[in-house]
Design an enzyme around this catalytic site. Sequence first.
Site, PDB file in Angstrom:
ATOM      1  CD  GLU A   1      12.337  12.967   0.523  1.00 28.05           C
ATOM      2  OE1 GLU A   1      11.347  12.966   1.270  1.00 28.05           O
ATOM      3  OE2 GLU A   1      13.496  13.063   0.941  1.00 28.05           O
TER       4      GLU A   1
ATOM      5  CB  CYS B   1      14.826   8.619   5.205  1.00 28.65           C
ATOM      6  SG  CYS B   1      13.417   7.880   4.370  1.00 28.65           S
TER       7      CYS B   1
ATOM      8  CB  CYS C   1      13.064   8.697   0.535  1.00 26.83           C
ATOM      9  SG  CYS C   1      11.547   9.127   1.418  1.00 26.83           S
TER      10      CYS C   1
ATOM     11  CB  CYS D   1       9.353  10.773   3.358  1.00 27.67           C
ATOM     12  SG  CYS D   1      10.221  10.134   4.792  1.00 27.67           S
TER      13      CYS D   1
ATOM     14  CG  ASN E   1       6.905  16.096   6.230  1.00 30.83           C
ATOM     15  OD1 ASN E   1       6.644  17.152   5.673  1.00 30.83           O
ATOM     16  ND2 ASN E   1       7.417  16.049   7.441  1.00 30.83           N
TER      17      ASN E   1
ATOM     18  CD  GLU F   1       5.424  14.368  11.131  1.00 31.99           C
ATOM     19  OE1 GLU F   1       4.864  14.857  12.133  1.00 31.99           O
ATOM     20  OE2 GLU F   1       6.633  14.521  10.871  1.00 31.99           O
TER      21      GLU F   1
HETATM   22  N1  THU Z   1      11.177  13.578   6.193  1.00 28.50           N
HETATM   23  C1  THU Z   1      10.861  13.706   4.878  1.00 28.50           C
HETATM   24  O1  THU Z   1       9.699  13.878   4.510  1.00 28.50           O
HETATM   25  N2  THU Z   1      11.866  13.632   3.966  1.00 28.50           N
HETATM   26  C2  THU Z   1      13.197  13.568   4.279  1.00 28.50           C
HETATM   27  O2  THU Z   1      14.027  13.550   3.377  1.00 28.50           O
HETATM   28  C3  THU Z   1      13.616  13.502   5.685  1.00 28.50           C
HETATM   29  C4  THU Z   1      12.519  13.321   6.674  1.00 28.50           C
HETATM   30  C5  THU Z   1      10.095  13.706   7.180  1.00 28.50           C
HETATM   31  C6  THU Z   1       9.637  12.450   7.850  1.00 28.50           C
HETATM   32  C7  THU Z   1       9.024  13.013   9.127  1.00 28.50           C
HETATM   33  O3  THU Z   1       7.678  13.440   8.856  1.00 28.50           O
HETATM   34  C8  THU Z   1       9.846  14.228   9.424  1.00 28.50           C
HETATM   35  O4  THU Z   1      10.490  14.575   8.211  1.00 28.50           O
HETATM   36  C9  THU Z   1      10.881  14.020  10.514  1.00 28.50           C
HETATM   37  O5  THU Z   1      11.660  12.905  10.262  1.00 28.50           O
END
Ligand code: THU
Length: 132
Positions: A55, A86, A89, A53, A42, A44
């Site tokens: 994935e 999520c 994804c 994310c 991930n 940000e």
């Molecule tokens: N996140 C992911 O990268 N994958 C997931 O399956 C769940 C959430 C990330 C998004 C964000 O950067 C952080 O986790 C918190 O939501």
Amino acid sequence: MQDSELLSLARQTAVNAYCPYSKFAVGAAVLWQDDSISVGVNVENASYPLGVCAERNAIANGIAAGSKKIALLAVWADIDATVAPCGGCRQVIYEFVADSDVRVIMGGTSDVSCQTIGELLPNAFTPRDLLK
Ligand code: THU
């Protein structure tokens, strides 16, 4: 490639997550039908909605390398539960599977679970839905 190996790769990749805002590090690894592997974390952003994310970054990396269809996907987060992809994804994973039986391995510090993308996203919106 065994499920545990792909999940281990996702876990190792999670150390590179860029998550200064959530502090929730996630790693993902994709095995493609052409036997190649791609990874993602991930990433940000100070403009929060622009974060992506793990994935989706793993999938984008594989597509950029020329892969077409996902054979297996693993996602790992540093939590005492299994991480659930999520909804966004799930939709993106669905776009790149040949079959809804493709498995998604979900891991955390103390547990692992596995569901097919069809179980995670029943009644997906698919490219077929765009045909007129
Ligand atoms: N996140 C992911 O990268 N994958 C997931 O399956 C769940 C959430 C990330 C998004 C964000 O950067 C952080 O986790 C918190 O939501």
